[in-house]
Design an enzyme around this catalytic site. Structure first.
Site, short mmCIF file in Angstrom:
data_model
loop_
_atom_site.label_atom_id
_atom_site.label_comp_id
_atom_site.label_asym_id
_atom_site.label_seq_id
_atom_site.Cartn_x
_atom_site.Cartn_y
_atom_site.Cartn_z
N CYS A 135 0.81 -1.23 0.00
CA CYS A 135 0.00 0.00 0.00
C CYS A 135 0.84 1.28 0.00
CB CYS A 135 -0.97 -0.01 1.17
SG CYS A 135 -0.28 -0.67 2.68
N ARG A 268 3.60 2.78 12.30
CA ARG A 268 2.13 2.71 12.44
C ARG A 268 1.67 3.81 13.38
NH1 ARG A 268 -0.72 -0.30 9.23
NH2 ARG A 268 0.40 -2.19 9.80
P1 NAP Z 1 -8.73 -8.61 6.86
O1 NAP Z 1 -9.58 -7.40 7.00
O2 NAP Z 1 -8.17 -9.20 8.10
O3 NAP Z 1 -9.60 -9.72 6.08
C1 NAP Z 1 -9.06 -10.99 5.68
C2 NAP Z 1 -10.07 -12.09 5.97
O4 NAP Z 1 -10.20 -12.26 7.39
C3 NAP Z 1 -11.51 -11.82 5.55
O5 NAP Z 1 -11.68 -12.07 4.17
C4 NAP Z 1 -12.30 -12.80 6.39
O6 NAP Z 1 -12.29 -14.10 5.76
C5 NAP Z 1 -11.46 -12.90 7.67
N1 NAP Z 1 -12.04 -12.20 8.85
C6 NAP Z 1 -11.84 -12.61 10.13
N2 NAP Z 1 -12.45 -11.79 11.00
C7 NAP Z 1 -13.05 -10.83 10.27
C8 NAP Z 1 -13.83 -9.68 10.62
N3 NAP Z 1 -14.12 -9.37 11.90
N4 NAP Z 1 -14.28 -8.89 9.64
C9 NAP Z 1 -13.99 -9.16 8.35
N5 NAP Z 1 -13.26 -10.24 7.97
C10 NAP Z 1 -12.77 -11.08 8.91
O7 NAP Z 1 -7.48 -8.34 5.90
P2 NAP Z 1 -7.25 -7.17 4.83
O8 NAP Z 1 -6.72 -5.96 5.49
O9 NAP Z 1 -8.46 -7.04 3.98
O10 NAP Z 1 -6.03 -7.77 3.99
C11 NAP Z 1 -6.18 -8.82 3.05
C12 NAP Z 1 -4.88 -8.96 2.25
O11 NAP Z 1 -4.62 -7.75 1.55
C13 NAP Z 1 -3.63 -9.20 3.12
O12 NAP Z 1 -2.75 -10.05 2.44
C14 NAP Z 1 -3.02 -7.84 3.23
O13 NAP Z 1 -1.64 -7.89 3.46
C15 NAP Z 1 -3.32 -7.28 1.84
N6 NAP Z 1 -3.33 -5.83 1.79
C16 NAP Z 1 -4.02 -5.13 2.73
C17 NAP Z 1 -4.03 -3.76 2.65
C18 NAP Z 1 -4.79 -2.94 3.66
O14 NAP Z 1 -4.70 -1.71 3.56
N7 NAP Z 1 -5.52 -3.51 4.59
C19 NAP Z 1 -3.36 -3.10 1.61
C20 NAP Z 1 -2.70 -3.84 0.64
C21 NAP Z 1 -2.71 -5.21 0.75
P3 NAP Z 1 -13.57 -15.09 5.73
O15 NAP Z 1 -14.77 -14.28 5.32
O16 NAP Z 1 -13.22 -16.12 4.72
O17 NAP Z 1 -13.67 -15.57 7.14
#
Ligand code: NAP
Length: 372
Positions: A135, A268
């Site tokens: 990001c 952070r």
């Molecule tokens: P995240 O919010 O933790 O979501 C990932 C998965 O966690 C969801 O698809 C869901 O899977 C599960 N989950 C567990 N508890 C949850 C809750 N309370 N609410 C929603 N989902 C929950 O991760 P993310 O930030 O989207 O990141 C996903 C990927 O993108 C990672 O590899 C990260 O490094 C990358 N990334 C993130 C960002 C960023 O700004 N966040 C930027 C660039 C790349 P299920 O529905 O299958 O349970």
């Protein structure tokens, strides 16, 4: 229409991706299938005609039936499922938000306003893996990419101020809980204008240090604090997040063999959404500031140059100002005391949009156009 599997749509990046896909009417151009790692069989929560119940994201035979898979589930999932899928001969397009495949030779990091020619050449040569960049890297290039395109950057050092949303949905929730706990620890005193600020300070410090402070996700207090390390140690003094700066920027620009030196510290902070970074650039020549502004304006239609004035900086160059928008603001542009080749800059952008979901969404559109 291409069968498109969506994985990780419930998370932070995935939710923003789905929101953007609805806004841009992308669901009309694909046949979407929603997968889940935790809720297979549940009904599809979206109002999409003919949609199926949620499919099991670990069911390889279901995944094999897809023409395109977009995963926002994370590296652990990609590392588990992707090799098995390719091992069985699956030849579809894999679009991924996670870093697992980013530096592989058969993957392109996608940021089409900056590297559309690299993407097009990759598609023509049969590349099937298109991965969203880190990001802070993507946002730095959406802000300052014009200077890199003109090959004006000798080196750059960035100091980041990264928001909670970069760590995912559960971390965002916990930051708000921490903020609430802090406020709750002194709410009576805040309501009394005569109360002692030293007492408020003491109680908030005690609250942060208490073993009841919620730190399950962050492992540390973030509210009222900052964390000067993001991601794992890689053994050379850099954090993995800091390592990605030079490696991914040069890969996006298609110049991994002739890299621009990039380094810095990633920190952070308690911003909710949108990453900021202060960047020091050594230019190859003393480019007049007006020319720098013009080059930056040409980076993309979403790049917004903010005047280096106090009012403009405080109102237009903040996470609060850009969150939820596609604009990447770049400001605090001035020549530094070190000499005319040294440029200071500050960029801020919504890392869930250009820093994560938007390049993936646009890659889907590019593939649809390429395959049609
Ligand atoms: P995240 O919010 O933790 O979501 C990932 C998965 O966690 C969801 O698809 C869901 O899977 C599960 N989950 C567990 N508890 C949850 C809750 N309370 N609410 C929603 N989902 C929950 O991760 P993310 O930030 O989207 O990141 C996903 C990927 O993108 C990672 O590899 C990260 O490094 C990358 N990334 C993130 C960002 C960023 O700004 N966040 C930027 C660039 C790349 P299920 O529905 O299958 O349970």
């Amino acid at each position: 229409m291409l069968k498109t599997g969506l994985i990780g749509w419930r998370g932070m990046v995935g939710s923003v991706l789905i929101e953007r896909m609805f806004s841009e009417d992308n669901f009309r151009s694909i046949h979407p299938y929603f997968f889940s790692t935790s809720q297979a069989g549940a009904s599809n929560p979206f109002d999409i005609p003919d949609s199926q119940p949620l499919m099991d994201a670990f069911d390889i035979s279901c995944l094999q039936a897809m023409d395109i898979i977009i995963s926002c589930q994370g590296s652990v999932y990609t590392k588990q499922v992707y090799p098995e899928l390719r091992g069985l001969g699956w030849a579809g397009y894999w679009i991924d938000a996670s870093s697992a495949l980013r530096l592989n030779h058969d993957a392109i990091i996608v940021l089409d306003p900056v590297n559309r020619s690299v993407i097009d050449a990759g598609l023509e040569s049969g590349i099937k893996n298109f991965i969203g960049g880190n990001c802070t890297v993507s946002l730095m290039l959406m802000g300052l990419g014009g200077l890199f395109k003109e090959d004006l950057v000798e080196w750059a050092s960035s100091m980041t101020y990264q928001a909670a949303s970069g760590a995912g949905s559960n971390n965002m929730r916990e930051l708000i809980m921490q903020m609430g706990r802090l406020e709750g620890s002194v709410s009576d005193l805040l309501n009394d204008p005569k109360s002692s600020i030293l007492e408020i300070d003491r109680l908030t410090r005690e609250c942060i240090a208490s073993d009841k402070f919620p730190i399950t996700e962050w492992n540390q207090p973030l509210a009222g604090n900052l964390l000067p390390w993001i991601d794992s140690e890689i053994g050379n003094g850099q954090s993995r997040e800091e390592f990605k700066n030079q490696a991914e920027t040069n890969k996006i620009l298609g110049r991994s063999n002739n890299p621009v030196a990039l380094d810095g510290l990633c920190v952070r902070v308690g911003a909710m959404r949108s990453h900021s970074q202060a960047v020091t650039l050594k230019l190859r020549q003393d480019v007049p500031l007006d020319d720098v502004h013009a080059i930056l304006r040409n980076t993309s239609v979403w790049t917004r140059v903010v005047q280096n004035k106090k009012d403009a900086s405080l109102t237009e160059l903040t996470p609060a100002a850009v969150s939820g928008t596609l604009q990447v603001a770049v400001g605090r542009l001035r020549k530094m005391n070190m000499g005319g080749q040294y440029l200071s800059a500050f960029t801020v952008g919504d890392q869930l949009l250009w820093g994560a979901a938007e390049p993936l969404r646009r890659m889907l559109e590019i593939i649809i156009e390429f395959e049609s």
